[in-house]
Scaffold this motif. Structure first.
Motif, short mmCIF file in Angstrom:
data_model
loop_
_atom_site.label_atom_id
_atom_site.label_comp_id
_atom_site.label_asym_id
_atom_site.label_seq_id
_atom_site.Cartn_x
_atom_site.Cartn_y
_atom_site.Cartn_z
N LEU A 63 -67.61 19.88 47.35
CA LEU A 63 -66.57 19.39 48.27
C LEU A 63 -66.53 17.87 48.30
CD1 LEU A 63 -67.08 21.89 51.23
CD2 LEU A 63 -65.13 21.79 49.67
N LEU A 66 -64.69 16.88 45.24
CA LEU A 66 -63.25 17.12 45.41
C LEU A 66 -62.61 16.07 46.32
CD1 LEU A 66 -63.15 21.02 45.80
CD2 LEU A 66 -62.46 19.65 43.81
N LEU A 67 -63.34 15.66 47.35
CA LEU A 67 -62.82 14.63 48.24
C LEU A 67 -62.63 13.30 47.50
CD1 LEU A 67 -62.13 14.34 51.33
CD2 LEU A 67 -64.36 13.25 51.55
N GLY A 70 -59.67 13.72 45.25
CA GLY A 70 -58.43 13.74 46.03
C GLY A 70 -58.00 12.37 46.49
N TRP A 114 -53.92 19.80 52.04
CA TRP A 114 -55.04 20.08 51.13
C TRP A 114 -56.17 19.08 51.30
CZ3 TRP A 114 -56.06 16.17 47.66
CH2 TRP A 114 -55.02 15.28 47.38
N PHE A 115 -55.84 17.79 51.54
CA PHE A 115 -56.89 16.80 51.74
C PHE A 115 -57.61 17.05 53.06
CE2 PHE A 115 -58.74 12.68 52.75
CZ PHE A 115 -59.22 12.27 51.53
N ALA A 117 -57.93 19.93 54.49
CA ALA A 117 -58.76 21.13 54.34
C ALA A 117 -60.09 20.81 53.68
CB ALA A 117 -57.99 22.17 53.50
N ILE A 118 -60.06 20.00 52.63
CA ILE A 118 -61.32 19.59 51.97
C ILE A 118 -62.20 18.83 52.96
CG2 ILE A 118 -62.32 18.21 50.12
CD1 ILE A 118 -59.78 18.72 48.50
N TYR A 119 -61.57 17.95 53.72
CA TYR A 119 -62.30 17.12 54.68
C TYR A 119 -62.99 17.99 55.73
CZ TYR A 119 -62.88 12.39 56.51
OH TYR A 119 -63.39 11.17 56.88
N LEU A 121 -63.68 21.27 55.61
CA LEU A 121 -64.70 22.13 55.00
C LEU A 121 -65.98 21.35 54.72
CD1 LEU A 121 -62.60 24.32 52.53
CD2 LEU A 121 -63.77 25.07 54.60
N LEU A 122 -65.84 20.10 54.30
CA LEU A 122 -67.02 19.28 54.05
C LEU A 122 -67.78 19.02 55.35
CD1 LEU A 122 -68.74 17.68 52.09
CD2 LEU A 122 -67.20 15.73 52.39
N SER A 125 -69.54 22.27 56.21
CA SER A 125 -70.65 22.50 55.28
C SER A 125 -71.85 21.63 55.62
CB SER A 125 -70.18 22.23 53.85
OG SER A 125 -71.24 22.40 52.93
#
Length: 576
Positions: A63, A66-67, A70, A114-115, A117-119, A121-122, A125
């Protein structure tokens, strides 16, 4: 000292070796991965599986990657919240790509679904990984190092010898030695158990917490940030309101009420330059002398702003970012009445402050026929003019200033309601003044000189006074302090987790069958490292001086075998 051994490359005890007991437990707070329940998991089982995957370190790293990926489009593609003009230009130049970018949210990356969501989820996590490890580590800190396993010979680093000292004396000496070396040590039966290197796990947890702090600071700064620019001529001032800025951009949650209430006046600008040598023309001093006040009734204070030395007021920082000249121009109509008199800021084109701009007379002017008209002048300014080179200034200081004016009359287009730059002249509805030969009127003026417009249209005077202007940037980044703290914490945590090794040491002293005390020392580290056997050898050497080895019995083979010469041997099972 009679026997020392080190392990095979794999320093982790075998999973089935029950002799190690609690001594072989994990030396980190990393959660152990259980084998999945292969039969039907059910809804709860799948939720648990998904949660374990999300809170695993590999997913957190994925993640984070991916961040980072992104954020690349946000740096390469113009963003609506930063520069609307560049976004509009991109849309015109790329009619095919623009609709696709709109659907993907690439013009507003940091607010896209989408950005975000990644943020999020990180965040989940990292928090899901840190909380259980923190509680587990707190439990380890409150507990004591585990007791010695039954067979110390199975540990990666091991040494033993016989001594005539009493077992109690050996254990007391070992306990004092280990505590002196900053081990957490205690007596456990016939052995001393000690552990060291807790800062490794503290550093590991600090690194992950620092990542969360940095992410929060980044999000907070993006949502509540503000940044505006203002050009101020000497003698003029600025008040920190939205209408005063030349351009302004802010985060999505920023409001006008977040602006710090202050104002300032530019009293004087000072700029000096290298006069000769390879760095000729390079600025030596750039400073702006200000008087400022905080709040509606604040007292005036004096200060000086230099490059990289901003004025801090509340959460705002006022930076000095640019500089130029503002020649004072006076324009009169055909009757000699003044219709315009002001300092005109011109924008630099190069390092020698060759500048350009526009002068606009929008109201109050009548031509020779008494008709209302507007005047426009294209201005080109050279601080140091050298004859024969009218295209560029030769030095940034005011050594031989000259302004070139190109005169127009007609409609400036400012009444159409369409915004236009104050530094550019819209010539669409303008006509150029022509001289007797029919050529466009264009003339160089030195300070104090006057240009006459044709047919009694008036005059333009370049006054001897030339003011300077300074460009200021007022920035408000509320999360910068936390971001710095998070960065420092991440560096500390990463360094601690990389360079500190958590390890355990046991010292057993017991009376042998022949009545002589047998001393055993063993060490266990989290991973393969030469530090554990080296440190164990150092500790054993010091303890051996306090409890020296007993003399070997020459006629007793059993004692000779129990006390061989010092040597290094592989661990049991190392060749298997």
């Amino acid at each position: 000292m009679s026997e020392t051994k080190t392990s095979a490359p794999d320093s982790t005890p075998a999973a089935g070796d029950e002799d190690l007991g609690a001594a072989g437990s994990q030396l980190s707070t990393a959660p152990a991965e259980d084998a999945p329940n292969l039969p039907s998991l059910g809804v709860i089982g799948w939720v648990r599986w998904f949660w374990r995957q999300l809170t695993s370190m590999r997913v957190a790293l994925l993640l984070l990657l991916l961040l980072s990926l992104g954020a690349i489009p946000g740096s390469l593609i113009p963003q609506t919240g930063i520069d609307e003009t560049k976004v509009a230009e991109f849309r015109k130049a790329h009619e095919t790509l623009a609709p696709i970018y709109d659907k993907l949210g690439l013009f507003n990356v940091y607010s896209s679904v989408w950005f975000s969501a990644i943020y999020i989820l990180l965040f989940v996590s990292l928090i899901g990984c840190i909380v259980p490890r923190t509680w587990q580590f707190v439990g380890q800190l409150r507990g004591r190092p585990p007791g010695a396993p039954k067979r110390l010979t199975r540990l990666p680093a091991y040494t033993t010898w016989r001594t005539e000292a009493e077992p109690e004396q050996v254990r007391e000496a070992a306990l004092a030695l280990l505590k002196k070396r900053r081990f957490r040590a205690h007596l456990a039966g016939d052995a001393v158990a000690a552990e060291k290197g807790y800062l490794r796990e503290i550093g590991n947890l600090a690194f992950h917490i620092a990542l969360i702090v940095m992410l929060i600071a980044f999000a907070w700064g993006q949502l509540f940030k503000s940044e505006g620019n203002k050009l101020v001529v000497e003698g003029d001032g600025f008040s920190n309101t939205l209408t005063q800025y030349d351009d302004f951009k802010s985060g999505s949650l920023f409001t006008q009420d977040d602006l710090d209430p202050f104002s300032f006046n530019l009293k004087n600008f000072t700029g000096t330059y290298e006069a000769s040598g390879p760095n000729k023309g390079t600025p030596r001093i750039y400073k702006a002398d200000l008087s400022y006040s905080v709040g509606a009734d604040g007292k005036d204070k004096k200060t000086t702003i230099e490059v990289n030395e901003p004025l801090e007021i509340g959460d705002s920082k006022v930076y000095l970012v640019s500089h130029g000249y503002a020649p004072v121009i006076t324009i009169r109509d055909g009757k000699g009445d003044i219709v315009y008199r002001d300092a005109v800021p011109l924008l630099p084109l190069d390092g020698n402050v060759t500048s350009t701009g526009a002068i606009k007379v929008m109201d109050g002017y009548r031509n020779a026929k008494g008709e209302r008209e507007q005047l426009g002048f294209q201005a080109f300014f050279l601080p140091t003019y050298v004859k024969g080179n009218e295209l560029a200034s030769q030095f940034p200081a005011l050594l031989n200033p000259v302004i070139n004016l190109e005169a127009y009359h007609g409609d400036l287009g400012v009444d159409a309601g369409i915004p236009q730059s104050v530094y550019q002249l819209n010539k669409k509805n303008l006509k150029g003044f022509k001289d007797a030969k029919g050529a466009q009127v264009r003339e160089n003026l030195k300070p104090g000189e006057t240009m006459k417009l044709p047919n009694g249209a008036g005059t333009v005077t370049f006054e001897k006074e030339i003011k300077e202007w300074a460009g200021f940037q007022v920035a408000r980044q509320p999360g910068s302090g936390w971001a710095l703290a998070g960065s420092l914490g991440a560096i500390f945590g990463l360094a601690a987790s990389l360079f500190i090794q958590r390890r355990r040491v046991w010292v057993r002293a017991a009376t042998g069958s022949d009545g002589v005390t047998v001393v055993e020392m063993a060490g266990l580290g989290r991973s393969e490292s030469a530090k554990v056997p080296e440190e164990l050898g150092d500790l054993a050497g010091i303890l051996y001086e306090q409890a020296p080895g007993a003399p070997d019995a020459e006629d007793d083979p059993a004692e000779s075998e129990a006390s061989p010469d010092p040597q290094v041997v592989p661990a049991e099972g190392a060749e298997k």
